[in-house]
Enzyme design. Structure first.
Site, PDB file in Angstrom:
ATOM      1  N   ILE A   1       0.901  -1.149   0.000  1.00  0.00           N
ATOM      2  CA  ILE A   1       0.000   0.000   0.000  1.00  0.00           C
ATOM      3  C   ILE A   1       0.942   1.201   0.000  1.00  0.00           C
ATOM      4  O   ILE A   1       1.546   1.522   1.018  1.00  0.00           O
ATOM      5  CB  ILE A   1      -0.935   0.015   1.228  1.00  0.00           C
ATOM      6  CG1 ILE A   1      -1.819  -1.233   1.235  1.00  0.00           C
ATOM      7  CG2 ILE A   1      -1.785   1.291   1.225  1.00  0.00           C
ATOM      8  CD1 ILE A   1      -2.667  -1.394   2.483  1.00  0.00           C
ATOM      9  N   PRO A   2       1.132   1.838  -1.156  1.00  0.00           N
ATOM     10  CA  PRO A   2       2.251   2.765  -1.357  1.00  0.00           C
ATOM     11  C   PRO A   2       2.066   4.138  -0.711  1.00  0.00           C
ATOM     12  O   PRO A   2       1.964   5.164  -1.389  1.00  0.00           O
ATOM     13  CB  PRO A   2       2.343   2.852  -2.881  1.00  0.00           C
ATOM     14  CG  PRO A   2       0.943   2.628  -3.344  1.00  0.00           C
ATOM     15  CD  PRO A   2       0.361   1.630  -2.378  1.00  0.00           C
ATOM     16  N   CYS A   3       2.071   4.181   0.605  1.00  0.00           N
ATOM     17  CA  CYS A   3       1.902   5.448   1.318  1.00  0.00           C
ATOM     18  C   CYS A   3       3.053   6.416   1.045  1.00  0.00           C
ATOM     19  O   CYS A   3       2.924   7.613   1.298  1.00  0.00           O
ATOM     20  CB  CYS A   3       1.724   5.211   2.807  1.00  0.00           C
ATOM     21  SG  CYS A   3       3.067   4.321   3.593  1.00  0.00           S
ATOM     22  N   HIS A   4       4.152   5.908   0.498  1.00  0.00           N
ATOM     23  CA  HIS A   4       5.257   6.798   0.143  1.00  0.00           C
ATOM     24  C   HIS A   4       4.856   7.764  -0.967  1.00  0.00           C
ATOM     25  O   HIS A   4       5.519   8.776  -1.169  1.00  0.00           O
ATOM     26  CB  HIS A   4       6.500   5.988  -0.278  1.00  0.00           C
ATOM     27  CG  HIS A   4       6.259   5.035  -1.394  1.00  0.00           C
ATOM     28  ND1 HIS A   4       5.767   3.756  -1.180  1.00  0.00           N
ATOM     29  CD2 HIS A   4       6.427   5.168  -2.729  1.00  0.00           C
ATOM     30  CE1 HIS A   4       5.649   3.151  -2.350  1.00  0.00           C
ATOM     31  NE2 HIS A   4       6.049   3.981  -3.309  1.00  0.00           N
ATOM     32  N   ARG A   5       3.763   7.499  -1.653  1.00  0.00           N
ATOM     33  CA  ARG A   5       3.288   8.383  -2.714  1.00  0.00           C
ATOM     34  C   ARG A   5       2.485   9.569  -2.179  1.00  0.00           C
ATOM     35  O   ARG A   5       1.985  10.383  -2.949  1.00  0.00           O
ATOM     36  CB  ARG A   5       2.440   7.600  -3.711  1.00  0.00           C
ATOM     37  CG  ARG A   5       3.224   6.539  -4.452  1.00  0.00           C
ATOM     38  CD  ARG A   5       2.353   5.747  -5.395  1.00  0.00           C
ATOM     39  NE  ARG A   5       3.111   4.639  -5.965  1.00  0.00           N
ATOM     40  CZ  ARG A   5       2.549   3.593  -6.548  1.00  0.00           C
ATOM     41  NH1 ARG A   5       1.235   3.504  -6.660  1.00  0.00           N
ATOM     42  NH2 ARG A   5       3.311   2.613  -7.020  1.00  0.00           N
TER      43      ARG A   5
END
Length: 173
Positions: free
Chosen positions: A125-129
């Site tokens: 779940i790409p929360c870095h985005r």
């Protein structure tokens, strides 16, 4: 808790190009992925689910377009799932601010930030985005502006080819 005891909490500790990542598993599911400080030693996968996670995370590190298909344990509130689903819809190479994401789902930036911080499965779940309006923000904010979490976020965004990342990198370095 001593480092050795912490190490035993993981079914694997992966040494990836982005940094160290701990994999927790139970009952044939991944229960959590954790960014770890660099002092953690790598640990080979101890079960089939951890092995699958290692394989897929390795493929992602080779190809940012890799699509994960991991058995994740359901965790979080309905609101968190709403935020996480919105995060998953952010295309690779793009970022959104907490405010933009909040407006998209009809919420407040602080609530979105808290849901990002509660993400049990970073990278997948790409929360870095998701960034603050003034920089990388999120899990990259710490007492150490050049700490390992900031390095992980920078690596992930650069790996994914984020054009929005270019201006942030120059202002934060």
């Amino acid at each position: 808790m001593k480092i050795q005891q912490q190490h035993e909490l993981f079914a694997a500790v992966l040494d990836l190009p982005l940094g160290k990542l701990g994999v927790r598993t139970a009952g044939g599911l991944i229960t959590e992925l954790c960014y770890l400080p660099p002092h953690f030693d790598a640990k080979a996968p101890q079960d089939a689910v951890a092995e699958l996670a290692a394989e897929q995370l390795g493929k992602y590190c080779e190809d940012a377009d890799f699509v994960f298909d991991l058995p994740l344990k359901r965790a979080g509130t309905e609101f968190q799932h709403k935020v996480w689903d919105a995060i998953r819809s952010i295309p690779r190479g793009s970022v959104r601010t907490y405010g933009e994401l909040a407006k998209h789902i009809g919420s407040a930036p602080r609530a979105v930030g808290q849901a990002c911080g509660a993400n049990w499965f970073p990278v997948v779940i790409p929360c870095h985005r998701v960034t603050s309006s003034s920089g990388l923000g999120g899990f990259a904010n710490s007492d150490d502006p050049n700490g390992y979490l900031l390095g992980i976020k920078r690596w992930l965004l650069a790996h994914e080819g984020s054009s929005e990342y270019a201006w942030q990198q120059t202002t934060l370095l």
